[in-house]
Design a protein around this motif. Structure first.
Motif, mmCIF file in Angstrom:
data_model
loop_
_atom_site.group_PDB
_atom_site.id
_atom_site.type_symbol
_atom_site.label_atom_id
_atom_site.label_comp_id
_atom_site.label_asym_id
_atom_site.label_seq_id
_atom_site.Cartn_x
_atom_site.Cartn_y
_atom_site.Cartn_z
ATOM 1 N N GLU A 78 -3.133 38.074 3.128
ATOM 2 C CA GLU A 78 -3.980 37.065 2.476
ATOM 3 C C GLU A 78 -4.080 35.799 3.320
ATOM 4 O O GLU A 78 -5.133 35.181 3.413
ATOM 5 N N ALA A 79 -2.972 35.417 3.949
ATOM 6 C CA ALA A 79 -2.954 34.208 4.774
ATOM 7 C C ALA A 79 -3.718 34.392 6.084
ATOM 8 O O ALA A 79 -4.222 33.419 6.653
ATOM 9 N N HIS A 80 -3.795 35.636 6.554
ATOM 10 C CA HIS A 80 -4.468 35.939 7.827
ATOM 11 C C HIS A 80 -5.476 37.074 7.619
ATOM 12 O O HIS A 80 -5.298 38.170 8.146
ATOM 13 N N PRO A 81 -6.531 36.805 6.850
ATOM 14 C CA PRO A 81 -7.503 37.877 6.588
ATOM 15 C C PRO A 81 -8.147 38.363 7.882
ATOM 16 O O PRO A 81 -8.382 37.584 8.796
ATOM 17 N N ASP A 82 -8.381 39.647 7.942
ATOM 18 C CA ASP A 82 -9.009 40.284 9.103
ATOM 19 C C ASP A 82 -8.196 40.111 10.381
ATOM 20 O O ASP A 82 -8.739 40.197 11.482
ATOM 21 N N GLN A 83 -6.896 39.841 10.255
ATOM 22 C CA GLN A 83 -5.993 39.742 11.398
ATOM 23 C C GLN A 83 -4.746 40.580 11.100
ATOM 24 O O GLN A 83 -3.654 40.058 10.937
ATOM 25 N N PHE A 84 -4.945 41.875 11.026
ATOM 26 C CA PHE A 84 -3.883 42.796 10.629
ATOM 27 C C PHE A 84 -2.659 42.688 11.533
ATOM 28 O O PHE A 84 -1.529 42.562 11.050
ATOM 29 N N ALA A 85 -2.862 42.706 12.841
ATOM 30 C CA ALA A 85 -1.733 42.623 13.770
ATOM 31 C C ALA A 85 -0.958 41.319 13.571
ATOM 32 O O ALA A 85 0.278 41.318 13.538
ATOM 33 N N ARG A 86 -1.670 40.230 13.419
ATOM 34 C CA ARG A 86 -1.001 38.943 13.230
ATOM 35 C C ARG A 86 -0.180 38.928 11.946
ATOM 36 O O ARG A 86 0.938 38.419 11.909
ATOM 37 N N CYS A 88 1.241 41.447 10.504
ATOM 38 C CA CYS A 88 2.440 42.264 10.733
ATOM 39 C C CYS A 88 3.468 41.506 11.567
ATOM 40 O O CYS A 88 4.670 41.532 11.266
ATOM 41 N N VAL A 89 3.012 40.815 12.600
ATOM 42 C CA VAL A 89 3.916 40.034 13.448
ATOM 43 C C VAL A 89 4.554 38.897 12.647
ATOM 44 O O VAL A 89 5.758 38.646 12.753
ATOM 45 N N GLU A 90 3.754 38.223 11.821
ATOM 46 C CA GLU A 90 4.296 37.130 10.995
ATOM 47 C C GLU A 90 5.349 37.651 10.023
ATOM 48 O O GLU A 90 6.371 37.001 9.797
ATOM 49 N N LEU A 91 5.122 38.830 9.439
ATOM 50 C CA LEU A 91 6.122 39.430 8.561
ATOM 51 C C LEU A 91 7.401 39.714 9.338
ATOM 52 O O LEU A 91 8.495 39.386 8.884
ATOM 53 N N ALA A 92 7.281 40.325 10.511
ATOM 54 C CA ALA A 92 8.459 40.650 11.319
ATOM 55 C C ALA A 92 9.233 39.397 11.721
ATOM 56 O O ALA A 92 10.466 39.391 11.709
ATOM 57 N N LYS A 93 8.510 38.334 12.052
ATOM 58 C CA LYS A 93 9.173 37.070 12.404
ATOM 59 C C LYS A 93 9.962 36.529 11.217
ATOM 60 O O LYS A 93 11.124 36.133 11.358
ATOM 61 N N ASP A 94 9.335 36.505 10.052
ATOM 62 C CA ASP A 94 10.023 36.035 8.851
ATOM 63 C C ASP A 94 11.237 36.911 8.539
ATOM 64 O O ASP A 94 12.310 36.417 8.191
ATOM 65 N N TRP A 95 11.034 38.214 8.641
ATOM 66 C CA TRP A 95 12.085 39.177 8.319
ATOM 67 C C TRP A 95 13.305 38.952 9.209
ATOM 68 O O TRP A 95 14.439 39.025 8.777
ATOM 69 N N ARG A 96 13.059 38.650 10.463
ATOM 70 C CA ARG A 96 14.160 38.459 11.407
ATOM 71 C C ARG A 96 14.845 37.104 11.242
ATOM 72 O O ARG A 96 16.058 36.992 11.416
ATOM 73 N N THR A 97 14.095 36.071 10.896
ATOM 74 C CA THR A 97 14.651 34.718 10.892
ATOM 75 C C THR A 97 15.063 34.209 9.511
ATOM 76 O O THR A 97 15.927 33.346 9.426
ATOM 77 N N ASP A 98 14.482 34.706 8.452
ATOM 78 C CA ASP A 98 14.804 34.233 7.107
ATOM 79 C C ASP A 98 16.141 34.819 6.655
ATOM 80 O O ASP A 98 16.345 36.030 6.711
ATOM 81 N N ARG A 99 17.028 33.960 6.196
ATOM 82 C CA ARG A 99 18.367 34.382 5.794
ATOM 83 C C ARG A 99 18.354 35.463 4.712
ATOM 84 O O ARG A 99 19.135 36.417 4.755
ATOM 85 N N TYR A 100 17.499 35.297 3.732
ATOM 86 C CA TYR A 100 17.392 36.273 2.636
ATOM 87 C C TYR A 100 16.797 37.588 3.140
ATOM 88 O O TYR A 100 17.346 38.665 2.879
ATOM 89 N N LEU A 101 15.686 37.521 3.860
ATOM 90 C CA LEU A 101 15.007 38.731 4.305
ATOM 91 C C LEU A 101 15.842 39.540 5.295
ATOM 92 O O LEU A 101 15.756 40.770 5.317
ATOM 93 N N ARG A 102 16.648 38.854 6.112
ATOM 94 C CA ARG A 102 17.463 39.546 7.112
ATOM 95 C C ARG A 102 18.374 40.592 6.500
ATOM 96 O O ARG A 102 18.744 41.560 7.147
ATOM 97 N N LYS A 103 18.748 40.406 5.260
ATOM 98 C CA LYS A 103 19.672 41.330 4.592
ATOM 99 C C LYS A 103 18.968 42.549 3.989
ATOM 100 O O LYS A 103 19.626 43.433 3.466
#
Length: 183
Positions: A78-86, A88-103
Motif C-alpha cells: 500500500e505504501a509503495h503501489p506498483d513497486q513490488f520489488a521495493r 519486498c525489500v522494505e519488508l525484509a529491511k524491517d524484518w531484519r532490523t525491527d526487534r519484534y519482527l526479528r524474532k
C-alpha cells in the motif's frame, strides 16, 4: 545425546512453491499443519492474495508469525503501489532490523505477474533462477521436481501441481491438499 532441534525459519513443515512460465505465475501451498509428529489440520490455507489480487504470498513457519509478515507486506504494498520489488525489500529491511519482527519464525514467497521473491528474516529478497522458488520442509523436493518438469510441454500450474504432489509423496510434513493461486 540428541542433536538440538533446528530453529531455521520455515524448514520444520509445509511446502510452498512458486513457478513462473509462459506469462503465468503460480504459487501453491500444501494444507498440512503439524505439531511434532501429529497432523493437527490437513486443509490450512497458506497461500493468500494481496494488493487487490495483484500479489500472491505463501508462507512457511509459525502461523501467527507468518500472518504478521503477510500484514506487513500488505502495508508495504500500500505504501509503495506498483513497486513490488521495493515493497519486498522494505519488508525484509524491517524484518531484519525491527526487534519484534526479528524474532518471527517464518519464511515467505511473494509473486506478482512479473517477479517471484523469497523473503527471509535475514534480510534476503531472492529472485530465483528460472522463475522457480520453494520453501518449507518439502521445498527442496518441490523445487527439484519443478526444475525437472519446466522444460516439458506443461504450463506453470501443471508444473506446480505435479511438483507439489511429488513433494507430498516424499515429505511427511506436506500433503496433497494443495491451494493454487494464479496470476
Amino acid at each position: 545425546m540428541n542433536a538440538p532441534e533446528s530453529h531455521t525459519p520455515g524448514w520444520r513443515g509445509t511446502t510452498i512453491l512458486a513457478v513462473s512460465k509462459g506469462g503465468k505465475t503460480v504459487v501453491a501451498g500444501d494444507g498440512q499443519v503439524s505439531m511434532g509428529a501429529t497432523i493437527v489440520k490437513a486443509n490450512a490455507r497458506k497461500v493468500r492474495r494481496l494488493a487487490g489480487g495483484r500479489v500472491i504470498a505463501g508462507f512457511a513457519g509459525a502461523t501467527a508469525d507468518a500472518f504478521t509478515l503477510i500484514e506487513r507486506l500488505e502495508q508495504k504494498l500500500e505504501a509503495h503501489p506498483d513497486q513490488f520489488a521495493r515493497a519486498c525489500v522494505e519488508l525484509a529491511k524491517d524484518w531484519r532490523t525491527d526487534r519484534y519482527l526479528r524474532k518471527l519464525d517464518a519464511m515467505m514467497i511473494a509473486a506478482d505477474a512479473t517477479a517471484v521473491y523469497t523473503i527471509t528474516g535475514a534480510g534476503d529478497v531472492l529472485e530465483p533462477e528460472a522463475g522457480i522458488a520453494a520453501i518449507g520442509s518439502g521445498g527442496p523436493y518441490a523445487l527439484a521436481a519443478a526444475r525437472a518438469l519446466v522444460d516439458f510441454d506443461l504450463d506453470a500450474e501443471q508444473i506446480a501441481r505435479r511438483a507439489m504432489a511429488i513433494a507430498a509423496d516424499i515429505c511427511v510434513y506436506s500433503n496433497t491438499n494443495v491451494v493454487v493461486e494464479v496470476i
